[in-house]
Design a protein around this motif. Structure first.
Motif, PDB file in Angstrom:
ATOM      1  N   ASN A   1     -15.019 -11.428  -6.062  1.00 53.65           N
ATOM      2  CA  ASN A   1     -14.315 -10.727  -7.011  1.00 53.65           C
ATOM      3  C   ASN A   1     -14.676 -11.248  -8.347  1.00 53.65           C
ATOM      4  N   GLN A   2     -14.324 -10.439  -9.386  1.00 52.88           N
ATOM      5  CA  GLN A   2     -14.569 -10.862 -10.796  1.00 52.88           C
ATOM      6  C   GLN A   2     -13.777 -11.984 -11.381  1.00 52.88           C
ATOM      7  N   ASP A   3     -12.716 -12.288 -10.597  1.00 55.03           N
ATOM      8  CA  ASP A   3     -12.030 -13.581 -10.880  1.00 55.03           C
ATOM      9  C   ASP A   3     -12.331 -14.866 -10.184  1.00 55.03           C
ATOM     10  N   GLY A   4     -13.636 -14.522  -9.330  1.00 53.55           N
ATOM     11  CA  GLY A   4     -14.184 -15.612  -8.466  1.00 53.55           C
ATOM     12  C   GLY A   4     -13.664 -15.982  -7.332  1.00 53.55           C
ATOM     13  N   SER A   5     -12.481 -14.879  -7.083  1.00 51.70           N
ATOM     14  CA  SER A   5     -11.957 -15.293  -5.779  1.00 51.70           C
ATOM     15  C   SER A   5     -12.932 -14.448  -4.470  1.00 51.70           C
ATOM     16  N   ILE A   6     -12.921 -15.060  -3.069  1.00 52.03           N
ATOM     17  CA  ILE A   6     -13.757 -14.632  -2.225  1.00 52.03           C
ATOM     18  C   ILE A   6     -13.343 -13.122  -1.668  1.00 52.03           C
ATOM     19  N   LYS A   7     -14.195 -12.206  -1.456  1.00 52.15           N
ATOM     20  CA  LYS A   7     -14.260 -10.901  -1.177  1.00 52.15           C
ATOM     21  C   LYS A   7     -14.402 -10.648   0.381  1.00 52.15           C
ATOM     22  N   LEU A   8     -13.530 -10.790   1.188  1.00 56.12           N
ATOM     23  CA  LEU A   8     -13.635 -10.556   2.473  1.00 56.12           C
ATOM     24  C   LEU A   8     -12.976  -9.198   3.152  1.00 56.12           C
ATOM     25  N   ASN A   9     -13.804  -8.413   4.012  1.00 59.00           N
ATOM     26  CA  ASN A   9     -13.244  -7.229   4.517  1.00 59.00           C
ATOM     27  C   ASN A   9     -13.279  -7.800   6.247  1.00 59.00           C
ATOM     28  N   LEU A  10     -12.111  -8.217   6.480  1.00 64.53           N
ATOM     29  CA  LEU A  10     -11.775  -8.499   7.963  1.00 64.53           C
ATOM     30  C   LEU A  10     -11.620  -7.382   8.858  1.00 64.53           C
ATOM     31  N   GLY A  11     -11.627  -6.308   8.423  1.00 64.20           N
ATOM     32  CA  GLY A  11     -11.786  -5.086   9.237  1.00 64.20           C
ATOM     33  C   GLY A  11     -12.797  -4.293   9.564  1.00 64.20           C
ATOM     34  N   ALA A  12     -14.275  -5.125   8.863  1.00 64.38           N
ATOM     35  CA  ALA A  12     -15.253  -4.350   8.953  1.00 64.38           C
ATOM     36  C   ALA A  12     -15.890  -4.425  10.335  1.00 64.38           C
ATOM     37  N   THR A  13     -16.740  -3.430  10.623  1.00 61.53           N
ATOM     38  CA  THR A  13     -17.284  -3.139  11.735  1.00 61.53           C
ATOM     39  C   THR A  13     -18.501  -4.203  11.837  1.00 61.53           C
ATOM     40  N   SER A  14     -19.257  -4.283  12.965  1.00 64.20           N
ATOM     41  CA  SER A  14     -20.401  -4.843  13.149  1.00 64.20           C
ATOM     42  C   SER A  14     -21.393  -4.838  12.273  1.00 64.20           C
ATOM     43  N   ILE A  15     -21.941  -5.706  11.754  1.00 64.93           N
ATOM     44  CA  ILE A  15     -23.208  -5.687  10.683  1.00 64.93           C
ATOM     45  C   ILE A  15     -24.340  -5.154  11.562  1.00 64.93           C
ATOM     46  N   THR A  16     -24.226  -5.517  12.753  1.00 63.67           N
ATOM     47  CA  THR A  16     -25.644  -5.288  13.721  1.00 63.67           C
ATOM     48  C   THR A  16     -25.486  -4.111  14.532  1.00 63.67           C
ATOM     49  N   LYS A  17     -24.188  -3.429  14.507  1.00 69.00           N
ATOM     50  CA  LYS A  17     -24.178  -2.132  15.172  1.00 69.00           C
ATOM     51  C   LYS A  17     -24.928  -1.119  14.914  1.00 69.00           C
ATOM     52  N   LYS A  18     -25.229  -0.770  13.510  1.00 67.45           N
ATOM     53  CA  LYS A  18     -26.261  -0.040  13.068  1.00 67.45           C
ATOM     54  C   LYS A  18     -27.505  -0.213  13.363  1.00 67.45           C
ATOM     55  N   ALA A  19     -27.960  -1.677  13.406  1.00 67.64           N
ATOM     56  CA  ALA A  19     -29.304  -2.108  13.949  1.00 67.64           C
ATOM     57  C   ALA A  19     -29.546  -1.878  15.354  1.00 67.64           C
ATOM     58  N   LEU A  20     -28.620  -1.874  16.079  1.00 66.35           N
ATOM     59  CA  LEU A  20     -28.697  -1.751  17.809  1.00 66.35           C
ATOM     60  C   LEU A  20     -28.858  -0.186  17.809  1.00 66.35           C
ATOM     61  N   SER A  21     -28.093   0.536  17.179  1.00 68.27           N
ATOM     62  CA  SER A  21     -27.928   1.877  17.248  1.00 68.27           C
ATOM     63  C   SER A  21     -29.143   2.817  17.113  1.00 68.27           C
ATOM     64  N   SER A  22     -29.983   1.828  16.049  1.00 67.01           N
ATOM     65  CA  SER A  22     -31.482   2.591  15.568  1.00 67.01           C
ATOM     66  C   SER A  22     -32.288   2.263  16.204  1.00 67.01           C
ATOM     67  N   LEU A  23     -32.269   1.292  17.383  1.00 59.15           N
ATOM     68  CA  LEU A  23     -33.454   0.873  18.175  1.00 59.15           C
ATOM     69  C   LEU A  23     -33.860   2.053  19.063  1.00 59.15           C
ATOM     70  N   SER A  24     -35.166   2.149  18.670  1.00 58.12           N
ATOM     71  CA  SER A  24     -35.744   3.436  19.447  1.00 58.12           C
ATOM     72  C   SER A  24     -36.017   2.689  21.145  1.00 58.12           C
ATOM     73  N   LEU A  25     -35.344   3.714  22.188  1.00 56.92           N
ATOM     74  CA  LEU A  25     -35.850   3.305  23.292  1.00 56.92           C
ATOM     75  C   LEU A  25     -37.408   4.010  23.764  1.00 56.92           C
ATOM     76  N   GLY A  26     -37.839   4.699  22.743  1.00 55.46           N
ATOM     77  CA  GLY A  26     -39.331   5.390  22.922  1.00 55.46           C
ATOM     78  C   GLY A  26     -39.049   6.378  24.134  1.00 55.46           C
ATOM     79  N   LYS A  27     -40.336   6.411  24.536  1.00 56.88           N
ATOM     80  CA  LYS A  27     -40.517   7.316  25.834  1.00 56.88           C
ATOM     81  C   LYS A  27     -40.720   6.486  26.819  1.00 56.88           C
ATOM     82  N   LEU A  28     -39.908   5.871  27.633  1.00 56.99           N
ATOM     83  CA  LEU A  28     -40.439   5.101  28.669  1.00 56.99           C
ATOM     84  C   LEU A  28     -41.141   5.590  30.010  1.00 56.99           C
ATOM     85  N   GLY A  29     -42.272   5.455  29.856  1.00 57.95           N
ATOM     86  CA  GLY A  29     -43.214   5.999  30.450  1.00 57.95           C
ATOM     87  C   GLY A  29     -43.692   5.140  31.877  1.00 57.95           C
ATOM     88  N   ARG A  30     -44.279   5.716  32.729  1.00 59.05           N
ATOM     89  CA  ARG A  30     -44.900   5.147  33.849  1.00 59.05           C
ATOM     90  C   ARG A  30     -46.033   4.273  33.527  1.00 59.05           C
TER      91      ARG A  30
END
Length: 323
Positions: free
Chosen positions: A257-286
């Motif tokens: 923060n501007q006063d030098g205190s730490i800015k935490l968002n303890l209710g934040a969703t997972s950082i990697t949630k977006k990363a996992l959801s964007s992973l392509s399964l592609g087209k799993l062929g034979r």
């Protein structure tokens, strides 16, 4: 006397029926050449049944036909390909427990097969989904559940990248390894946030320090440093807290923060949630001939050499803070 004779006749009748019944059961269970089941079709006919089922997307029928190939012609010309096709059919039928059994068997029986990378790839993405009986929705926040299957998946992918660095699956596998690595780091931060909410700052420091030390390439490092600064400050360790604040000022000022205190968002969703959801399964062929694999990745990001080099350099620690 008459009653005695009648009773004796009844007993004799029961004994006769009992012995007859035993002989009947024995005949039903006898395992000799007369009762052994034999194949009703040739190997090629069973395999063609599977191909016809695939064409109609009837994967359960394909599984039956392929199992017949493997049961009646275990050393036949189609045995290896039948097991590869079986892996694909089981995956499409959502029978993930069977998939893991089949991939393990293929890797054990055919270590020199040119499609071994396919078996490792399917085994990895199956493990990435979690327990075979759990939900297979890959967009779920993986970091907040049991991560043991993610470790298995990471190992599968690491083996593939080590032995098949030029595999067509390599770019997709590299993405998955990076996402799993980030998930393990996020898994520690989930616990750290929980401890902070309960003023258990020593435990929060341990979790955040673990991320800082053992997942230095993860997306969770900035928040881990912020937690280290915040919790050390709460513990009265001002000098240590200021050292971490300096790191934030230089590298991640968005956590201050501007006063030098730490800015935490303890209710934040997972950082990697977006990363996992964007992973392509592609087209799993034979997996068939190398020139005819229908897998198609929709990966769009860094160039292939970059993402592969980064993934190969990643490693998971063998234990965790609780151990």
């Amino acid at each position: 006397m008459k009653n005695t004779a009648t009773l004796a006749l009844s007993l004799l009748t029961v004994m006769t029926l009992t012995l007859t019944g035993c002989n009947t059961v024995k005949g039903l269970t006898k395992k000799d050449k007369e009762v052994i089941t034999t194949a009703e079709k040739s190997e090629d006919a069973y395999y063609q049944d599977a191909q016809n089922a695939f064409a109609k997307e009837r994967y359960r029928e394909a599984i039956i036909a392929l199992n017949n190939v493997r049961t009646f012609y275990p050393t036949g010309a189609n045995a290896e390909q039948a097991l590869l096709d079986l892996i694909y059919a089981q995956y499409q039928a959502n029978d993930f427990e069977a998939v893991l059994t089949s991939t393990s068997e293929f890797i054990r029986l055919y270590p020199n097969n040119p499609n071994l990378d396919y078996a490792l790839y399917v085994q990895g993405i199956t493990n990435m989904g979690g327990s075979p009986k759990a939900s297979r929705l890959f967009y779920l926040d993986q970091s907040q559940r049991d991560v043991s299957y993610l470790r298995l998946a990471f190992n599968d992918f690491q083996t593939l990248m080590t032995h098949f660095p030029n595999s067509i699956y390599a770019p997709d596998v590299a993405q998955r390894m990076t996402a799993i690595y980030n998930d393990f780091a996020e898994h520690e931060l989930v616990a750290a946030r929980w401890y902070i909410k309960r003023d258990a700052h020593v435990a929060a420091v341990n979790r955040a320090k673990w991320v800082f030390q053992y997942y230095p390439q993860s997306q969770s490092v900035p928040e881990a440093i912020a937690i280290l600064a915040y919790s050390n400050d709460k513990l009265g360790l001002t000098d240590t807290a200021n050292q971490y604040k300096t790191l934030l000022q230089i590298n991640y000022p968005q956590y201050l923060n501007q006063d030098g205190s730490i800015k935490l968002n303890l209710g934040a969703t997972s950082i990697t949630k977006k990363a996992l959801s964007s992973l392509s399964l592609g087209k799993l062929g034979r997996a068939k001939d190398k020139d005819d694999i229908s897998y198609q990745s929709t990966y769009d990001g860094q160039t292939t050499p970059q993402i592969i080099r980064q993934a190969v350099s990643l490693n998971l620690p063998t234990n965790n803070p609780s151990q």
